[in-house]
Design a protein around this motif. Structure first.
Motif, PDB file in Angstrom:
ATOM      1  N   MET A 134       0.837  -1.178   0.000  1.00 57.46           N
ATOM      2  CA  MET A 134       0.000   0.000   0.000  1.00 57.46           C
ATOM      3  C   MET A 134       0.884   1.245   0.000  1.00 57.46           C
ATOM      4  N   PRO A 135       0.716   2.141  -0.966  1.00 57.54           N
ATOM      5  CA  PRO A 135       1.529   3.363  -0.991  1.00 57.54           C
ATOM      6  C   PRO A 135       1.151   4.298   0.146  1.00 57.54           C
ATOM      7  N   TRP A 136       2.113   5.090   0.578  1.00 55.44           N
ATOM      8  CA  TRP A 136       1.846   6.015   1.678  1.00 55.44           C
ATOM      9  C   TRP A 136       1.099   7.247   1.193  1.00 55.44           C
ATOM     10  N   PRO A 137       0.365   7.883   2.081  1.00 48.48           N
ATOM     11  CA  PRO A 137      -0.342   9.111   1.709  1.00 48.48           C
ATOM     12  C   PRO A 137       0.677  10.207   1.394  1.00 48.48           C
ATOM     13  N   GLN A 138       0.551  10.826   0.270  1.00 47.26           N
ATOM     14  CA  GLN A 138       1.509  11.836  -0.171  1.00 47.26           C
ATOM     15  C   GLN A 138       1.537  13.068   0.733  1.00 47.26           C
ATOM     16  N   ASN A 139       0.425  13.376   1.366  1.00 46.97           N
ATOM     17  CA  ASN A 139       0.346  14.593   2.165  1.00 46.97           C
ATOM     18  C   ASN A 139       0.448  14.335   3.669  1.00 46.97           C
ATOM     19  N   LYS A 140       0.798  13.124   4.074  1.00 44.24           N
ATOM     20  CA  LYS A 140       0.888  12.811   5.499  1.00 44.24           C
ATOM     21  C   LYS A 140       2.209  12.124   5.822  1.00 44.24           C
ATOM     22  N   ARG A 141       3.285  12.667   5.334  1.00 41.48           N
ATOM     23  CA  ARG A 141       4.609  12.107   5.563  1.00 41.48           C
ATOM     24  C   ARG A 141       5.233  12.687   6.823  1.00 41.48           C
ATOM     25  N   CYS A 142       6.230  12.003   7.329  1.00 42.96           N
ATOM     26  CA  CYS A 142       6.906  12.446   8.556  1.00 42.96           C
ATOM     27  C   CYS A 142       7.385  13.893   8.466  1.00 42.96           C
ATOM     28  N   ARG A 143       7.949  14.275   7.340  1.00 42.39           N
ATOM     29  CA  ARG A 143       8.520  15.630   7.224  1.00 42.39           C
ATOM     30  C   ARG A 143       7.488  16.734   7.456  1.00 42.39           C
ATOM     31  N   ASP A 144       6.209  16.432   7.299  1.00 43.06           N
ATOM     32  CA  ASP A 144       5.159  17.431   7.476  1.00 43.06           C
ATOM     33  C   ASP A 144       4.401  17.286   8.797  1.00 43.06           C
ATOM     34  N   CYS A 145       4.842  16.353   9.643  1.00 42.66           N
ATOM     35  CA  CYS A 145       4.158  16.075  10.900  1.00 42.66           C
ATOM     36  C   CYS A 145       4.728  16.931  12.032  1.00 42.66           C
ATOM     37  N   LYS A 146       3.871  17.379  12.924  1.00 42.44           N
ATOM     38  CA  LYS A 146       4.330  18.234  14.027  1.00 42.44           C
ATOM     39  C   LYS A 146       5.188  17.470  15.027  1.00 42.44           C
ATOM     40  N   TRP A 147       5.126  16.154  15.037  1.00 41.02           N
ATOM     41  CA  TRP A 147       5.898  15.349  15.990  1.00 41.02           C
ATOM     42  C   TRP A 147       7.295  15.001  15.494  1.00 41.02           C
ATOM     43  N   TRP A 148       7.614  15.314  14.248  1.00 40.58           N
ATOM     44  CA  TRP A 148       8.886  14.901  13.651  1.00 40.58           C
ATOM     45  C   TRP A 148       9.928  15.994  13.755  1.00 40.58           C
ATOM     46  N   LYS A 149      11.146  15.624  14.182  1.00 43.16           N
ATOM     47  CA  LYS A 149      12.243  16.582  14.318  1.00 43.16           C
ATOM     48  C   LYS A 149      13.412  16.135  13.442  1.00 43.16           C
ATOM     49  N   PRO A 150      13.760  16.908  12.404  1.00 46.43           N
ATOM     50  CA  PRO A 150      14.894  16.541  11.552  1.00 46.43           C
ATOM     51  C   PRO A 150      16.183  16.486  12.372  1.00 46.43           C
ATOM     52  N   GLU A 151      17.019  15.490  12.102  1.00 51.60           N
ATOM     53  CA  GLU A 151      18.247  15.312  12.860  1.00 51.60           C
ATOM     54  C   GLU A 151      19.503  15.242  12.010  1.00 51.60           C
ATOM     55  N   ARG A 152      19.423  14.663  10.836  1.00 50.02           N
ATOM     56  CA  ARG A 152      20.617  14.460  10.017  1.00 50.02           C
ATOM     57  C   ARG A 152      20.449  15.069   8.637  1.00 50.02           C
ATOM     58  N   LYS A 153      21.585  15.432   8.060  1.00 52.62           N
ATOM     59  CA  LYS A 153      21.575  15.978   6.701  1.00 52.62           C
ATOM     60  C   LYS A 153      21.102  14.911   5.723  1.00 52.62           C
ATOM     61  N   PRO A 154      20.572  15.343   4.603  1.00 50.84           N
ATOM     62  CA  PRO A 154      20.069  14.380   3.615  1.00 50.84           C
ATOM     63  C   PRO A 154      21.129  13.378   3.168  1.00 50.84           C
ATOM     64  N   THR A 155      20.718  12.120   3.059  1.00 47.94           N
ATOM     65  CA  THR A 155      21.543  11.050   2.521  1.00 47.94           C
ATOM     66  C   THR A 155      20.829  10.557   1.279  1.00 47.94           C
ATOM     67  N   ASP A 156      21.470  10.630   0.163  1.00 45.05           N
ATOM     68  CA  ASP A 156      20.823  10.248  -1.096  1.00 45.05           C
ATOM     69  C   ASP A 156      19.533  11.025  -1.306  1.00 45.05           C
ATOM     70  N   GLY A 157      19.511  12.279  -0.841  1.00 44.41           N
ATOM     71  CA  GLY A 157      18.351  13.123  -1.040  1.00 44.41           C
ATOM     72  C   GLY A 157      17.242  12.933  -0.018  1.00 44.41           C
ATOM     73  N   ILE A 158      17.438  12.049   0.984  1.00 50.44           N
ATOM     74  CA  ILE A 158      16.404  11.802   1.998  1.00 50.44           C
ATOM     75  C   ILE A 158      16.888  12.319   3.347  1.00 50.44           C
ATOM     76  N   LEU A 159      16.070  13.118   3.998  1.00 46.87           N
ATOM     77  CA  LEU A 159      16.373  13.646   5.321  1.00 46.87           C
ATOM     78  C   LEU A 159      15.855  12.669   6.375  1.00 46.87           C
ATOM     79  N   PHE A 160      16.603  12.490   7.462  1.00 50.48           N
ATOM     80  CA  PHE A 160      16.202  11.599   8.549  1.00 50.48           C
ATOM     81  C   PHE A 160      15.984  12.393   9.819  1.00 50.48           C
ATOM     82  N   GLY A 161      15.121  11.879  10.697  1.00 47.99           N
ATOM     83  CA  GLY A 161      14.843  12.575  11.940  1.00 47.99           C
ATOM     84  C   GLY A 161      14.198  11.667  12.972  1.00 47.99           C
TER      85      GLY A 161
END
Length: 70
Positions: free
Chosen positions: A1-28
């Protein structure tokens, strides 16, 4: 099942970015719930040497059922 395009971690109030992008993906950290206690090392089979508190680590494109807009 594909994930909802508008409900990803990067847009959630509970998510805190921690590391610089790796292969274009940010982690947190997902801070929706209290951090998890993770044992570090062992002195014997039954004794934990130490512990560390950590939040689940996710990529910006991941999602879960507890998304809340920022």
């Amino acid at each position: 099942m594909p994930w909802p395009q508008n409900k990803r971690c990067r847009d959630c109030k509970w998510w805190k970015p921690e590391r610089k992008p790796t292969d274009g993906i940010l982690f947190g950290e997902c801070r929706r719930h209290a951090p998890l206690v993770v044992p570090i090392g062992r002195q014997a089979r039954w004794a934990v040497k130490g512990e560390r508190n950590v939040w689940p680590f996710t990529g910006e494109r991941e999602w879960c059922g507890e998304f809340e807009d920022r």
